[in-house]
Design an enzyme around this catalytic site. Structure first.
Site, PDB file in Angstrom:
ATOM      1  N   CYS B  14      45.436 -10.593 -55.774  1.00 20.93           N
ATOM      2  CA  CYS B  14      46.122  -9.341 -55.445  1.00 20.93           C
ATOM      3  C   CYS B  14      47.461  -9.673 -54.837  1.00 20.93           C
ATOM      4  CB  CYS B  14      45.300  -8.446 -54.529  1.00 20.93           C
ATOM      5  SG  CYS B  14      45.435  -8.816 -52.783  1.00 20.93           S
ATOM      6  N   GLY B  15      48.126  -8.697 -54.294  1.00 20.02           N
ATOM      7  CA  GLY B  15      49.485  -8.882 -53.813  1.00 20.02           C
ATOM      8  C   GLY B  15      49.601  -9.894 -52.685  1.00 20.02           C
TER       9      GLY B  15
END
Lengths: 160, 108
Positions: B14-15
């Protein structure tokens, strides 16, 4: 964990609500003065808008642990939805009514809270009850119930 | 019954790898634990996927934010956002089981 709730916030953009909630956390020393800008930047590169089943959509803007002093969850219910870009498809957008801004200091101890928060997202009835709640206290109570008793509790989470 | 599982490895991206990847990794772990299937899950930032593949060699990548085919190096990439929203969660889990070569259980 501390939960800060603000109801019927009037903002016109995702950045504006991020600033609003981020400043709320910063005024109370939960986060450092770098948190707001870091969250805005992160939201640009990796957006957090989530389209949910019941039509009450959510966003989960946050920043890295280095910008946080102590854990909290800031929650804004917006008077009118604002547009967030979708996490799974940053080229498209979703109108968001409920914004949850976690201030995460230690991911391993925060994970139970986040996993239960996601269970709240998955339950259209709970999301609807957040929209219908009349006071900040009511929202906090619904969230506290959701964060303490929902599915997932008691299951093995070692390593997370 | 599923075949006896081998060493299953899943990379979750994810980010920032601190929030949503952790949740998705936890949800996948729960599903595998429920079936008593051992699994190793590693989290990383989306920008680290290419490098992580070299050292971790996952069977499948579950990503909350789009990961390019080039970065994935031929590994299957499955959208992890259903684990955050509940929409299409069973289907995503089914895809993960299929990608690691396990027959998805009927009562998923």
């Amino acid at each position: 964990m501390d939960i800060l709730v603000v109801l019927d916030v009037e903002v016109s953009s995702a950045e504006e609500v991020i600033r609003y909630l981020g400043n709320l956390l910063q005024e109370r020393s939960y986060v450092k003065d770098t948190f707001v800008e870091a969250t805005i930047e992160r939201e640009k590169s990796v957006p957090t808008g989530l389209e949910l089943a019941g039509g009450v959509n959510a966003a989960l803007p946050h920043a890295g642990v280095e910008h946080v002093n102590k854990p909290a969850l800031a929650v804004a219910r917006l008077k009118r939805p604002v547009t967030f870009r979708r996490m799974d498809d940053p080229d498209s957008e979703v109108p968001v009514r409920m914004v949850f801004m976690p201030a995460i200091k230690d991911p391993s101890s925060y994970i139970q809270t986040l996993m239960k928060l996601v269970d709240v997202f998955k339950d259209p009835q709970v999301m609807e009850s957040l929209v219908k709640a009349r006071t900040e206290q009511e929202v906090e109570q619904i969230l506290r119930e959701g964060l303490s008793t929902r599915e997932g509790q008691g299951e093995s989470q070692e390593g997370y | 019954m599923s075949a006896k599982p081998r060493d299953i490895k899943i990379l979750v991206a994810c980010g920032t790898a601190i929030a949503t990847a952790t949740v998705v990794a936890g949800k996948i772990k729960q599903a595998f634990d429920r079936l008593k299937i051992p699994v190793t899950i590693v989290q990383c930032k989306a920008s680290e996927v290419q490098g992580k593949i070299e050292v971790f060699d996952p069977d499948v990548i579950v990503a909350n934010t789009p990961v390019s085919e080039k970065a994935a190096r031929g590994k299957p990439v499955i959208n992890g956002v259903p684990f955050l929203t509940g929409i299409g969660e069973k289907e995503a889990l089914k895809k993960i089981f299929e990608a690691v070569g396990i027959t998805p259980p009927a009562d998923l």
